[in-house]
Design a protein around this motif. Structure first.
Motif, PDB file in Angstrom:
ATOM      1  N   ALA A 261     145.334   3.948 -81.314  1.00  0.00           N
ATOM      2  CA  ALA A 261     145.505   5.668 -81.684  1.00  0.00           C
ATOM      3  C   ALA A 261     144.648   6.223 -80.503  1.00  0.00           C
ATOM      4  O   ALA A 261     145.088   7.333 -79.791  1.00  0.00           O
ATOM      5  CB  ALA A 261     145.036   5.730 -82.938  1.00  0.00           C
ATOM      6  N   ALA A 262     143.420   5.849 -80.257  1.00  0.00           N
ATOM      7  CA  ALA A 262     142.533   6.374 -79.190  1.00  0.00           C
ATOM      8  C   ALA A 262     143.125   6.673 -77.660  1.00  0.00           C
ATOM      9  O   ALA A 262     143.132   7.755 -77.095  1.00  0.00           O
ATOM     10  CB  ALA A 262     141.050   5.936 -79.175  1.00  0.00           C
ATOM     11  N   LEU A 263     143.817   5.575 -77.328  1.00  0.00           N
ATOM     12  CA  LEU A 263     144.300   5.287 -75.850  1.00  0.00           C
ATOM     13  C   LEU A 263     145.520   6.170 -75.782  1.00  0.00           C
ATOM     14  O   LEU A 263     145.853   6.580 -74.801  1.00  0.00           O
ATOM     15  CB  LEU A 263     144.529   3.746 -75.611  1.00  0.00           C
ATOM     16  CG  LEU A 263     143.215   3.109 -75.474  1.00  0.00           C
ATOM     17  CD1 LEU A 263     143.420   1.352 -75.332  1.00  0.00           C
ATOM     18  CD2 LEU A 263     142.339   3.557 -74.415  1.00  0.00           C
ATOM     19  N   ALA A 264     146.291   6.300 -76.853  1.00  0.00           N
ATOM     20  CA  ALA A 264     147.652   6.900 -76.959  1.00  0.00           C
ATOM     21  C   ALA A 264     147.721   8.240 -77.102  1.00  0.00           C
ATOM     22  O   ALA A 264     148.516   9.168 -76.867  1.00  0.00           O
ATOM     23  CB  ALA A 264     148.586   6.370 -77.835  1.00  0.00           C
ATOM     24  N   ALA A 265     146.534   8.996 -77.561  1.00  0.00           N
ATOM     25  CA  ALA A 265     146.404  10.185 -77.924  1.00  0.00           C
ATOM     26  C   ALA A 265     146.668  11.289 -76.510  1.00  0.00           C
ATOM     27  O   ALA A 265     147.387  12.154 -76.722  1.00  0.00           O
ATOM     28  CB  ALA A 265     145.089  10.574 -78.262  1.00  0.00           C
ATOM     29  N   LEU A 266     146.102  10.732 -75.382  1.00  0.00           N
ATOM     30  CA  LEU A 266     146.029  11.597 -74.239  1.00  0.00           C
ATOM     31  C   LEU A 266     147.584  11.483 -73.559  1.00  0.00           C
ATOM     32  O   LEU A 266     148.268  12.602 -73.318  1.00  0.00           O
ATOM     33  CB  LEU A 266     145.432  11.466 -73.136  1.00  0.00           C
ATOM     34  CG  LEU A 266     144.872  12.337 -72.132  1.00  0.00           C
ATOM     35  CD1 LEU A 266     144.500  13.642 -72.774  1.00  0.00           C
ATOM     36  CD2 LEU A 266     143.575  12.017 -71.393  1.00  0.00           C
TER      37      LEU A 266
ATOM     38  N   GLY B  73     151.457  -0.636 -81.749  1.00  0.00           N
ATOM     39  CA  GLY B  73     152.042   0.168 -81.925  1.00  0.00           C
ATOM     40  C   GLY B  73     152.203   1.173 -83.141  1.00  0.00           C
ATOM     41  O   GLY B  73     152.339   2.312 -82.881  1.00  0.00           O
ATOM     42  N   ILE B  74     151.602   0.571 -83.940  1.00  0.00           N
ATOM     43  CA  ILE B  74     151.501   1.419 -85.135  1.00  0.00           C
ATOM     44  C   ILE B  74     150.232   2.247 -85.011  1.00  0.00           C
ATOM     45  O   ILE B  74     150.265   3.435 -85.359  1.00  0.00           O
ATOM     46  CB  ILE B  74     150.904   0.683 -86.542  1.00  0.00           C
ATOM     47  CG1 ILE B  74     152.343  -0.150 -86.666  1.00  0.00           C
ATOM     48  CG2 ILE B  74     150.613   1.326 -87.756  1.00  0.00           C
ATOM     49  CD1 ILE B  74     152.263  -1.130 -88.122  1.00  0.00           C
ATOM     50  N   GLY B  75     149.210   2.101 -84.414  1.00  0.00           N
ATOM     51  CA  GLY B  75     148.065   2.839 -83.489  1.00  0.00           C
ATOM     52  C   GLY B  75     148.773   4.171 -83.100  1.00  0.00           C
ATOM     53  O   GLY B  75     148.067   5.099 -82.962  1.00  0.00           O
ATOM     54  N   VAL B  76     149.715   3.891 -82.162  1.00  0.00           N
ATOM     55  CA  VAL B  76     150.478   4.814 -81.360  1.00  0.00           C
ATOM     56  C   VAL B  76     150.910   5.900 -82.268  1.00  0.00           C
ATOM     57  O   VAL B  76     150.804   7.033 -81.934  1.00  0.00           O
ATOM     58  CB  VAL B  76     151.378   4.285 -80.498  1.00  0.00           C
ATOM     59  CG1 VAL B  76     152.129   5.504 -79.798  1.00  0.00           C
ATOM     60  CG2 VAL B  76     150.619   3.452 -79.252  1.00  0.00           C
ATOM     61  N   GLY B  77     151.504   5.398 -83.421  1.00  0.00           N
ATOM     62  CA  GLY B  77     151.940   6.124 -84.473  1.00  0.00           C
ATOM     63  C   GLY B  77     150.733   6.937 -85.083  1.00  0.00           C
ATOM     64  O   GLY B  77     151.187   8.016 -85.449  1.00  0.00           O
TER      65      GLY B  77
ATOM     66  N   GLY C  37     139.224   9.169 -81.942  1.00  0.00           N
ATOM     67  CA  GLY C  37     139.488   7.828 -81.879  1.00  0.00           C
ATOM     68  C   GLY C  37     138.550   6.845 -81.404  1.00  0.00           C
ATOM     69  O   GLY C  37     138.155   6.081 -82.015  1.00  0.00           O
ATOM     70  N   ALA C  38     138.174   7.402 -80.128  1.00  0.00           N
ATOM     71  CA  ALA C  38     136.876   6.570 -79.736  1.00  0.00           C
ATOM     72  C   ALA C  38     135.636   6.761 -80.450  1.00  0.00           C
ATOM     73  O   ALA C  38     134.934   5.538 -80.416  1.00  0.00           O
ATOM     74  CB  ALA C  38     136.558   7.215 -78.040  1.00  0.00           C
ATOM     75  N   ALA C  39     135.137   7.694 -80.910  1.00  0.00           N
ATOM     76  CA  ALA C  39     134.142   7.825 -81.744  1.00  0.00           C
ATOM     77  C   ALA C  39     134.201   6.958 -83.075  1.00  0.00           C
ATOM     78  O   ALA C  39     133.330   6.419 -83.476  1.00  0.00           O
ATOM     79  CB  ALA C  39     133.922   9.280 -82.376  1.00  0.00           C
ATOM     80  N   GLY C  40     135.584   6.957 -83.613  1.00  0.00           N
ATOM     81  CA  GLY C  40     135.719   6.090 -84.839  1.00  0.00           C
ATOM     82  C   GLY C  40     135.542   4.738 -84.554  1.00  0.00           C
ATOM     83  O   GLY C  40     134.783   3.886 -85.256  1.00  0.00           O
ATOM     84  N   ALA C  41     136.100   4.263 -83.268  1.00  0.00           N
ATOM     85  CA  ALA C  41     135.797   2.761 -83.128  1.00  0.00           C
ATOM     86  C   ALA C  41     134.553   2.506 -82.760  1.00  0.00           C
ATOM     87  O   ALA C  41     134.017   1.583 -83.022  1.00  0.00           O
ATOM     88  CB  ALA C  41     136.595   2.705 -81.711  1.00  0.00           C
TER      89      ALA C  41
END
Length: 453
Positions: free
Chosen positions: A65-70, A117-121, A402-406
Motif C-alpha cells: 500500500a505504501a509503495l503503490a500510493a505514489l 496486490g491486495i496492498g495496492v488495492g 503507509g510507511a509510518a504504519g509499517a
C-alpha cells in the motif's frame, strides 16, 4: 454538458453521485482486505512451514500500500480518478486470484505476491477519500470525505465473517475450503471494479480541472483552454512526482500540518494496536503464555477479537461525526481534537494496562483519534495546495502514512520488550502531543493573521 455551461446544481448532482458510487465500491472492495487480514497469518505459517513468517502477509500488504500510493496518484493525475481507482482495484483482484492459486498449489511465494496486490488495492481505497472532495464545496468537504471512509466499516466487518461461508463456497467449487473466502473477496472486488469503471463518469478530478480552467478563462476574458495537465511539460524537465509533491507540501504550512497529523496518527494507531493482542494475552494468561508453539485459549481470543472490533468501530463507524466536526469546528480544530483523543487513549490504555476493560476503552479512543486526525488532516490537505499539484501531494501523503504504519508496527515490538505496554503508549502520547502543539501554534498564527487583516 460542457463544464463552462454546467450549472451549480449539475455539479452538486455529479458530486452526490460520485460519493455514493465511491462508498459502494469501498464496501465491495473492502471485503478482500478483511478476509486477507483474518486468515493471512494462518496461511503464511501453513504454506511456509514456519511460524517466523506469520506476519509476512500483513507486512507485505502494508508495504504494498505504501509503495503503490505514489504510482497510483501519478496515474490519477494523468488520466483521472476513475482510471487510478480501477488500476488499484484490479491489482487487488489479481491478488485474490494469486491467493487462491497459492492455496491450491501450496506455493508460499504466490501468497506473498497476492498480499502485495491486495496492498495496492488498499492504497486505492485510501485515495478514494480524496476523489470524494474533488467537486465538494468547502462547507461539505469533511462530510463527503468521511462518508467514503465510513464505507470501509462494512467491508472490514464483513470480511472476517465471510470465512465460514467462504469455506462452503470453496468446497462447492472443488477448491480447498480455505480458498473460498478469497473467491468471495474476488467477486466483491470485481463488482467494485465494474462500478467504478462504468459509473465514475464524469471523472470528478478531470471535471474539477475543467471547471477551474473555465472559471479562470471567464475572469481573464480569454477562450477556455484545454484540460490542463500538470505533467504536460517536456519529458526530462518535469520533476518526479515525489519531488514535486514534497516541494508543494513544504511550501504550505497548512499542508505540512495536515500531513504531520495523518502520518503521526497512523503511526501511533498501528504501533499501539498491533501490540495490544500480545499484551492482552500476557494479561490474561501470564507473561509466559506467548512462548513458541503456544496457542492462545478460546477466552483470550474472544477478548482480543472483541477489543479489536471495538477499535475498528472507533476508526470507521464514527467517521461521519468527524467529518461534521471538520466542517463545523474547523480543520485545525478537529486535528487538535484528534490528537487530544490519541493522548487520552494512550493514557487510559497505558495506565490501565492491568485491566482488559481499560485497554478496550483506550483502543476505542485510539480509533476515534485516528479517525478525527485522518478525516480533518485529509480535508485540510486537499485544500492547502494548488490544483496542479493536489493529486501528487495526496499520493505522497498516503505513501508517508503507509510507511509510518509499517515503521510503527515494526518498532512497536522492540519498544514493548524494552519499556512494556505503558512505555509503548507513552511514546505514542509524545508523538500525539507534538502534533497537538503544532496544530495549536498554527491556530494561533491563523488568528493573528485574521486579526491583522
Amino acid at each position: 454538458m460542457a463544464p463552462e455551461i454546467m450549472t451549480e446544481e449539475g455539479v452538486h448532482r455529479v458530486q452526490r453521485r460520485t460519493v455514493v458510487l465511491l462508498a459502494a465500491a469501498q464496501v465491495f472492495g473492502g471485503i478482500g482486505t478483511g478476509a486477507t487480514v483474518s486468515i493471512g497469518s494462518i496461511l503464511a505459517v501453513e504454506l511456509s512451514g514456519s511460524s517466523a513468517w506469520a506476519g509476512a502477509v500483513a507486512t507485505v500488504m502494508t508495504l504494498g500500500a505504501a509503495l503503490a500510493a505514489l504510482p497510483l496518484a501519478a496515474v490519477a493525475e494523468r488520466r483521472g480518478r476513475r482510471i487510478g481507482q480501477v488500476t488499484g482495484l484490479s491489482a487487488a483482484l489479481a491478488g485474490t486470484v494469486l491467493m487462491v492459486l497459492s492455496v491450491v498449489t501450496g506455493v508460499f511465494v504466490l501468497l506473498v505476491l497476492g498480499a502485495a496486490g491486495i496492498g495496492v488495492g488498499t492504497a486505492a481505497s485510501l485515495q478514494a477519500r480524496f476523489a470524494a472532495v474533488d467537486l465538494a464545496d468547502q462547507e461539505h468537504r469533511g462530510r463527503a470525505l468521511s462518508i467514503v471512509v465510513w464505507a470501509v466499516t462494512v467491508g472490514a466487518v464483513a470480511g472476517p465473517n465471510l470465512i465460514q461461508p467462504g469455506t462452503v463456497v470453496g468446497s462447492a467449487l472443488g477448491l480447498p475450503p480455505v480458498a473460498g473466502p478469497f473467491v468471495i473477496s474476488g467477486a466483491g472486488l470485481l463488482v467494485a471494479v465494474l462500478l467504478v469503471l462504468a459509473g465514475l463518469r464524469p471523472d470528478p478530478l478531470l471535471l474539477a480541472r475543467e471547471l477551474a480552467a473555465s472559471a479562470e478563462a471567464r475572469l481573464s476574458g480569454t477562450p477556455p483552454p484545454g484540460l490542463p495537465h500538470p505533467t504536460s511539460q517536456a519529458a526530462g524537465r518535469t520533476p518526479g512526482a515525489l519531488v514535486r509533491g514534497m516541494r508543494a507540501i513544504r511550501s504550505s504550512r497548512s499542508a505540512l500540518l495536515a500531513v504531520a497529523a495523518v502520518v503521526a496518527a497512523h503511526a501511533v494507531m498501528v504501533g499501539v494496536m498491533s501490540m495490544t493482542p500480545l499484551h492482552l494475552q500476557h494479561l490474561v494468561e501470564g507473561p509466559g503464555a506467548s512462548h513458541a508453539g503456544h496457542i492462545a485459549s478460546g477466552d483470550v481470543l474472544v477478548i482480543i477479537g472483541f477489543t479489536i472490533s471495538l477499535h475498528i468501530a472507533g476508526m470507521f463507524a464514527l467517521s461521519p461525526l468527524m467529518g461534521w466536526l471538520t466542517d463545523k469546528a474547523g480543520r485545525t480544530e478537529t486535528i487538535m481534537i484528534g490528537c487530544a483523543l490519541l493522548i487520552t487513549a494512550v493514557l487510559v490504555a497505558g495506565f490501565g494496562e492491568g485491566s482488559t476493560a481499560a485497554v478496550a476503552v483506550g483502543l476505542v479512543l485510539l480509533g476515534m483519534g485516528w479517525s478525527a486526525a485522518t478525516v480533518s488532516g485529509s480535508t485540510l490537505l486537499a485544500e492547502s495546495v494548488g490544483q496542479e499539484s493536489r493529486v501528487v501531494v495526496q499520493g505522497v501523503s498516503d505513501m508517508l502514512m503507509g510507511a509510518a504504519g509499517a515503521v510503527g508496527g515494526a518498532i512497536s515490538g522492540l519498544v514493548l520488550s524494552w519499556t512494556g505496554y505503558l512505555g509503548l503508549n507513552m511514546l505514542g502520547g509524545v508523538v500525539g502531543a507534538s502534533v497537538l502543539a503544532a496544530a495549536f501554534l498554527a491556530r494561533v498564527a491563523g488568528r493573528r493573521q485574521s486579526a491583522a487583516a
